[in-house]
Design a protein around this motif. Structure first.
Motif, PDB file in Angstrom:
ATOM      1  N   GLN A 109      10.374  -4.915   5.079  1.00 30.16           N
ATOM      2  CA  GLN A 109       9.588  -5.955   4.424  1.00 30.16           C
ATOM      3  C   GLN A 109       8.138  -5.952   4.921  1.00 30.16           C
ATOM      4  N   ALA A 110       7.967  -5.745   6.233  1.00 32.22           N
ATOM      5  CA  ALA A 110       6.616  -5.739   6.806  1.00 32.22           C
ATOM      6  C   ALA A 110       5.784  -4.585   6.262  1.00 32.22           C
ATOM      7  N   SER A 111       6.396  -3.421   6.101  1.00 33.89           N
ATOM      8  CA  SER A 111       5.641  -2.264   5.619  1.00 33.89           C
ATOM      9  C   SER A 111       5.207  -2.446   4.171  1.00 33.89           C
ATOM     10  N   VAL A 112       6.051  -3.076   3.363  1.00 32.21           N
ATOM     11  CA  VAL A 112       5.683  -3.344   1.976  1.00 32.21           C
ATOM     12  C   VAL A 112       4.503  -4.318   1.920  1.00 32.21           C
ATOM     13  N   THR A 113       4.570  -5.359   2.742  1.00 33.19           N
ATOM     14  CA  THR A 113       3.469  -6.325   2.809  1.00 33.19           C
ATOM     15  C   THR A 113       2.162  -5.643   3.204  1.00 33.19           C
ATOM     16  N   ALA A 194      -1.112   4.526   0.274  1.00 31.69           N
ATOM     17  CA  ALA A 194      -0.318   4.130   1.437  1.00 31.69           C
ATOM     18  C   ALA A 194       1.009   4.872   1.425  1.00 31.69           C
ATOM     19  N   VAL A 195       1.363   5.435   2.592  1.00 32.22           N
ATOM     20  CA  VAL A 195       2.665   6.079   2.780  1.00 32.22           C
ATOM     21  C   VAL A 195       3.361   5.352   3.926  1.00 32.22           C
ATOM     22  N   CYS A 196       4.541   4.822   3.654  1.00 31.24           N
ATOM     23  CA  CYS A 196       5.301   4.096   4.671  1.00 31.24           C
ATOM     24  C   CYS A 196       6.232   5.044   5.421  1.00 31.24           C
ATOM     25  N   VAL A 225      -5.640   7.839   2.658  1.00 31.68           N
ATOM     26  CA  VAL A 225      -4.250   7.362   2.594  1.00 31.68           C
ATOM     27  C   VAL A 225      -3.886   6.680   3.909  1.00 31.68           C
ATOM     28  N   GLU A 226      -3.495   5.440   3.816  1.00 32.07           N
ATOM     29  CA  GLU A 226      -3.074   4.664   4.995  1.00 32.07           C
ATOM     30  C   GLU A 226      -1.622   5.013   5.329  1.00 32.07           C
ATOM     31  N   ILE A 227      -1.374   5.349   6.589  1.00 28.57           N
ATOM     32  CA  ILE A 227      -0.008   5.604   7.037  1.00 28.57           C
ATOM     33  C   ILE A 227       0.511   4.309   7.656  1.00 28.57           C
ATOM     34  N   VAL A 228       1.550   3.752   7.055  1.00 29.18           N
ATOM     35  CA  VAL A 228       2.036   2.434   7.448  1.00 29.18           C
ATOM     36  C   VAL A 228       3.316   2.580   8.274  1.00 29.18           C
ATOM     37  N   ASP A 229       3.223   2.230   9.533  1.00 30.83           N
ATOM     38  CA  ASP A 229       4.378   2.193  10.423  1.00 30.83           C
ATOM     39  C   ASP A 229       4.978   0.795  10.340  1.00 30.83           C
ATOM     40  N   GLY A 230       6.207   0.704   9.819  1.00 25.46           N
ATOM     41  CA  GLY A 230       6.822  -0.609   9.615  1.00 25.46           C
ATOM     42  C   GLY A 230       7.014  -1.392  10.893  1.00 25.46           C
ATOM     43  N   VAL A 231       7.292  -0.702  12.002  1.00 28.40           N
ATOM     44  CA  VAL A 231       7.485  -1.395  13.276  1.00 28.40           C
ATOM     45  C   VAL A 231       6.184  -2.064  13.708  1.00 28.40           C
ATOM     46  N   LEU A 232       5.099  -1.293  13.695  1.00 25.64           N
ATOM     47  CA  LEU A 232       3.816  -1.851  14.126  1.00 25.64           C
ATOM     48  C   LEU A 232       3.296  -2.887  13.130  1.00 25.64           C
ATOM     49  N   ALA A 233       3.585  -2.697  11.841  1.00 23.33           N
ATOM     50  CA  ALA A 233       3.205  -3.711  10.851  1.00 23.33           C
ATOM     51  C   ALA A 233       3.939  -5.018  11.126  1.00 23.33           C
TER      52      ALA A 233
END
Length: 244
Positions: A109-113, A194-196, A225-233
């Motif tokens: 959920q955090a990475s999608v946000t 963005a790539v999760c 391209v933003e690399i989105v780490d769900g844990v850190l997000a």
């Protein structure tokens, strides 16, 4: 008198203690403002959560340990499994969590946000994940969030073919190659910004995915391209909520 720092329990719902140790190391090196983190590993159950049935099974081992007494010690909870993990809703429904307004978030959920925050008016986001089953399961999970995600912003999910455990057990070069292949396949899906990273075990692998973006799109477009780490997000979202 100085107020007590907020405390957060990060829950790894698989039984792989090595993955929890990796998460702990990265988060302790991360600049988190005045929040104390504790870490929980499932005492049994799936070593690697590779589909929704594994996620359901993992709950059976976590919930007996997460008593109201234990939950009462924390201000927030992060479920570190990249899925619509049932433990998120289970935690939200617990009496002490509802009574005290405690924060609960999952890394999916955090990475999608986070992804929606960085997209431009015409851009999309996608997910690089582990096993093939997650291509279907994560796509379904995103589509069920249609109230918050415009469907034309979602480019899809691509699998590395690895399990969560293999991310840190196979040779680094082999894992990097599979991560890059999945990323490049995903980038063909649209104008992505963005790539999760679709697994908690991918924490720290943002550089490899970033390299794949540059190799596929060229330096200038790849760097966009933003690399989105769900844990850190999830950590950043929790930090914002608890310190507000």
């Amino acid at each position: 008198m100085q107020s007590k720092s907020p405390s957060v329990l990060l829950i790894n719902p698989n039984s792989n203690k090595g993955m929890t140790d990796t998460l702990e190391k990265v988060i302790k090196d991360f600049d988190v403002n005045h929040i104390k983190f504790d870490f929980f590993t499932a005492p049994g159950g799936p070593y690697s959560i590779d589909d929704e049935s594994d996620a359901e099974e993992s709950c059976k081992y976590c919930t007996p340990e997460l008593t109201n007494e234990k939950l009462g010690k924390y201000d927030g909870f992060i479920v570190a499994c990249y899925s619509k993990h049932p433990l998120v809703e289970w935690l939200q429904d617990q009496h002490v969590v509802k009574r005290d307004g405690k924060e609960v978030n999952g890394i999916f959920q955090a990475s999608v946000t986070k992804s929606l925050d960085v997209l431009g008016s015409k851009h999309t986001f996608g997910v690089v994940t582990t096993s093939k089953a997650w291509e279907r399961d994560l796509t379904d999970a995103v589509l069920k969030m249609s109230d918050v995600i415009p469907q034309d912003r979602f480019a899809g999910v691509k699998s590395t073919g690895l399990t969560a455990g293999e991310l840190h057990e196979l040779p680094v070069d082999e894992v990097a190659s599979k991560m890059k292949d999945a990323t490049k396949a995903l980038l063909k899906s649209g104008d992505m910004r963005a790539v999760c990273l679709g697994c908690a075990g991918m924490i720290g692998m943002d550089a490899v995915v970033g390299e794949a973006c540059i190799e596929a799109l060229g330096h200038d477009d790849g760097k966009k391209v933003e690399i989105v780490d769900g844990v850190l997000a999830a950590v950043r979202i929790m930090e914002s909520r608890l310190n507000s």
